[in-house]
Design a protein around this motif. Structure first.
Motif, short mmCIF file in Angstrom:
data_model
loop_
_atom_site.label_atom_id
_atom_site.label_comp_id
_atom_site.label_asym_id
_atom_site.label_seq_id
_atom_site.Cartn_x
_atom_site.Cartn_y
_atom_site.Cartn_z
N HIS A 161 3.56 0.06 -0.25
CA HIS A 161 4.15 -0.09 1.08
C HIS A 161 3.12 -0.58 2.08
CE1 HIS A 161 7.00 3.14 -0.52
NE2 HIS A 161 7.72 2.01 -0.42
N VAL A 162 1.92 0.01 2.03
CA VAL A 162 0.86 -0.41 2.96
C VAL A 162 0.49 -1.87 2.70
CG1 VAL A 162 -1.53 -0.02 3.65
CG2 VAL A 162 0.01 1.92 3.27
N SER A 163 0.42 -2.21 1.44
CA SER A 163 0.07 -3.60 1.09
C SER A 163 1.11 -4.57 1.62
CB SER A 163 -0.08 -3.72 -0.42
OG SER A 163 -0.46 -5.03 -0.77
N ALA A 164 2.40 -4.22 1.52
CA ALA A 164 3.45 -5.09 2.03
C ALA A 164 3.36 -5.22 3.54
CB ALA A 164 4.81 -4.53 1.63
N LEU A 165 3.01 -4.14 4.24
CA LEU A 165 2.84 -4.21 5.70
C LEU A 165 1.64 -5.06 6.09
CD1 LEU A 165 3.66 -0.50 6.62
CD2 LEU A 165 5.09 -2.51 7.02
#
Length: 771
Positions: free
Chosen positions: A712-716
């Motif tokens: 999720h952090v990577s997508a953000l």
């Protein structure tokens, strides 16, 4: 022994002797004492008259004893003479010479006496022998005379019989007429007069029986059937005691008196005992039993209630008649009231056992029988009536139904009621399902909430059966309560299955329900109504876990309804979220406006759902919208090209969060349970101008949302578009290096429900409260 002999045996002392003579005073005193003792002994022995017959034996024995004593005295005197002579100075030589002669004389006198006694005995024996010989001759002559007199004796016996017959002949000639008259009296129910005739005939039979040597005359052959006919008449009167006590008590009294008088009569003839008293008592019981519990009177299926009601009226009336009318007609030791009560009870108990051994009773009959036996029969209306005196002694009556019978009836009642309840609940469900495809909205109550009578019908059916069963016994109530909970659980599963079929048919287009969501919301009200009222089905004093299966089924039904409503919401929103995020989204709020409009359209009917289900549904709807928003962000369809677009995206997130907040606040959702603030945390991540500080921002994000993952952090970070590989690694490493979030600080799961990269999401609530 004559007096001369006695005088000769008297001892004599020579003249001039100093020894005492016959006139010695001590000797006279001794003789008087001896005579007195002898008289006292004789008076004691011969006090009773029968002892006088043995006077001769005593006389003979005393003569022998006297002779023996006299002989001893003479010997003693002779020996004493020698002693006395020693004391005397004169006559010593003559005493010594006469000593042997005196001894011999004494012995000779004893022998003479014995010979005389033997002669007397011999003469007595000879006389007895002659007397016995004469008696023997007389006996032989008597026996011969008796042999010659035997024919004469037989003639005398026949003469006596003829004499008796001649004397009784007029009475014997009247016997057939008397028998006929007695039979007519029996037919006329004049039992006392008939019994008098019977006794006269039997007395006449006894008078002829002994003189005739036990000879039975043919004229008396009708007495046996006559006595039996009279006994049957007594039995018939006793069997109809209740009716006779009301209509003709004199006849009942006559029958009882005949039985009692005959019980005290003892015939000299060897006749079989009649025992009319026992037959009378038995007839009383059999007649009473036959009147109320005869086989033809057993109730037919479905007629049990009427039969028991008739008994409720008839049995107390019968006991009242027994106490007021029958008891005065019978002796006290008959204990008529107790006999009546125990006979009626035994007959009823036998009848009920036959009834239970036949075809299985219906539910109504089983309930009626249980209630009647356990409450009505022993209640104040029947055996517990205060009008019954202590003579009834109902406390000693055994139960009408055994524990096995009660168990059988309860099982029968519960099984049949369960079948009926299943049918009733299925009809209620079918009627509810039939309304789901109507074009009209569901009905509402006075408060504007969706309403249907189905929950009330279901609970009324179950509660009414429990209430009815409580009128019988606690054990039956517990059985029915257990059955009701089981049937309610089955009904909830059927309800849930019907909802699944309704939703599936609607999704496939097989049956398009014009009011699909409103009817789903109406079922949620139904679930709330059942959940709030199901406690009435819990047994009193039962463990709190008794309702756990039903409560679990209700919770599962609520989650399923919520899931179906949210799936309908998702079907409306998914096409709109397909264009988010995008360049158009950055520049215009139109996309989220459409989302809010569709959401408000779907959720506007939530106000017709009762709390707390309405709040739960709103919370799940808001969470669903936010999850779809996050899912769209994680798709990677937009990468910011510069700081301006990142600022613009951050502002859009802030604006959308505020718009969603206002939307659901307007729908009535409390702000404290909303999930939209997650967008503000993402705004901070996008609005950060120095990428070096991303690690701190990511760590703060994890503190607020523990379920956020590296993906999720990577997508953000991809959405920012300005994060290098090193900065990405540093930011991701802060997820592990930073302090672990406290459980109290964690929010409800959000990111764990959003895959990255995001596959097609089949359900937004796999683990939430509505899942």
């Amino acid at each position: 022994m004559d007096s001369a002999t006695k005088d000769e045996m008297q001892p004599s002392l020579p003249p001039g002797s100093s020894c005492p003579g016959p006139g010695w005073p001590e000797q006279e005193r001794a003789e008087r004492l001896a005579r007195g003792a002898a008289l006292k002994w004789a008076s004691g022995v011969f006090y009773r008259p029968e002892q006088l017959a043995r006077l001769g034996q005593y006389r003979s024995r005393e003569v022998q004893r006297t002779c023996s004593l006299e002989a001893r005295i003479k010997v003693g005197i002779s020996q004493g003479k020698g002693v006395l002579g020693t004391g005397c100075r004169t006559g010593q030589a003559s005493l010594a010479a006469s000593l042997p002669q005196s001894v011999v004389q004494s012995y000779l006198e004893g022998v003479k006496t014995g010979v005389w006694q033997l002669a007397q005995a011999s003469e007595a024996v000879q006389g007895a022998r002659e007397a016995l010989g004469q008696a023997h001759g007389l006996l032989q002559g008597t026996a011969e005379a008796m042999q010659t007199l035997r024919p004469l004796r037989e003639q005398v016996a026949q003469h006596k019989q003829l004499q008796v017959l001649s004397q009784l002949l007029p009475r014997l000639w009247a016997v057939p007429a008397t028998v006929a008259h007695a039979r007519s009296l029996i037919d006329a129910r004049q039992l006392l007069e008939a019994y008098v005739c019977l006794r006269e005939l039997e007395q006449l039979q006894e008078e002829t029986w002994a003189p005739l040597g036990g000879l039975e005359l043919p004229v008396f052959e009708g007495l046996g059937p006559l006595a039996e006919a009279l006994g049957q008449a007594v039995e018939a009167a006793a069997g109809a005691a209740g009716q006779l006590a009301r209509e003709d008590p004199a006849q009942l009294v006559a029958a009882v008196r005949v039985a009692e008088v005959d019980a005290g009569y003892t015939a000299s003839l060897e006749l079989a005992p009649r025992d009319w008293r026992q037959r009378c008592l038995q007839a009383l019981q059999e007649g009473l039993d036959r009147t109320h519990f005869g086989t033809p009177l057993l109730p037919q299926p479905g007629a049990l209630a009427g039969w028991l009601e008739a008994l409720r009226v008839a049995l107390p009336a019968e006991l009242s008649i027994a106490e007021a009318l029958v008891a005065p007609c019978c002796p006290p030791y008959y204990k008529v009231v107790q006999l009546w009560a125990h006979t009626l009870h035994s007959g009823l108990r036998r009848c009920l056992q036959q009834l239970l051994g036949g075809p299985e009773l219906g539910a109504a009959d089983a309930f009626t029988l249980l209630h009647w036996v356990l409450h009505v029969y022993l209640g104040p209306e029947m055996m517990g009536s205060l009008e019954l005196g202590p003579e009834a002694d109902v406390s000693q009556l055994e139960p009408l139904l055994t524990p096995e019978n009660i168990e059988q009836l309860e099982a029968t009642f519960v099984a049949q009621i369960q079948a009926n309840v299943t049918q009733w609940l299925q009809k209620a469900l079918d009627g509810e399902v039939a309304e789901w495809n109507r074009e009209q909205e569901p009905g509402t109550d006075s408060s504007g909430f969706y309403h249907s009578p189905m929950p009330a019908i279901v609970l009324q059916i179950l509660e009414e059966n429990i209430r009815v069963s409580s009128l019988v016994s606690k054990s039956l109530q517990l059985r029915v309560q257990g059955m009701a909970l089981s049937e309610l659980g089955t009904f909830l599963r059927s309800f849930s299955d019907a909802l699944i079929r309704f939703s599936r048919d609607h999704a496939r287009g097989e049956t398009m329900a014009p009011r699909y969501v409103p009817y789903l919301l109406a079922t949620l009200n139904h679930q709330s109504a059942l959940s709030s009222s199901v406690s009435v089905l819990q047994p009193d004093g039962a463990a709190s876990g008794a309702l756990a299966p039903v409560e679990t089924a209700l919770d599962e039904l609520q989650r399923r309804i919520c899931r179906l409503v949210l799936e309908a919401l998702l079907a409306e929103l998914q096409p709109l979220f397909a264009a988010l995020p995008s360049r158009r989204w950055l520049s215009s709020p139109e996309l989220l406006d459409n989302v809010c409009e569709r959401t408000a359209h779907v959720c506007q009917d939530f106000r017709r759902v009762r709390n707390p289900a309405a709040q739960l549904l709103l919370a799940e709807a808001e969470r669903t919208v936010v999850l779809q928003y996050l899912r769209a962000l994680m798709q990677g369809r937009l990468v910011c090209r510069g700081a301006d677009e990142r600022t613009q995206a951050a502002e859009r997130l802030q604006h959308d969060a505020a718009q969603l907040r206002e939307l659901f606040l307007g729908l009535g959702l409390e702000e404290s349970v909303q999930c939209a603030p997650v967008l503000l945390a993402l705004r901070d991540l996008l609005n950060l101008r120095d990428p070096v500080l991303l690690g701190l921002e990511v760590a703060g994000l994890r503190q607020k949302f523990p379920d956020v993952s590296e993906d999720h952090v990577s997508a953000l970070l991809d959405l920012r578009g300005d994060v290098s590989r090193e900065q990405r690694l540093a930011a991701l490493s802060s997820l592990q290096a930073g302090p672990q979030p406290s459980p109290s600080a964690g929010r409800r799961a959000l990111f764990s429900l959003v895959p990255a990269p995001a596959p097609a999401l089949s359900s937004c609530l796999p683990s939430g409260p509505c899942s």
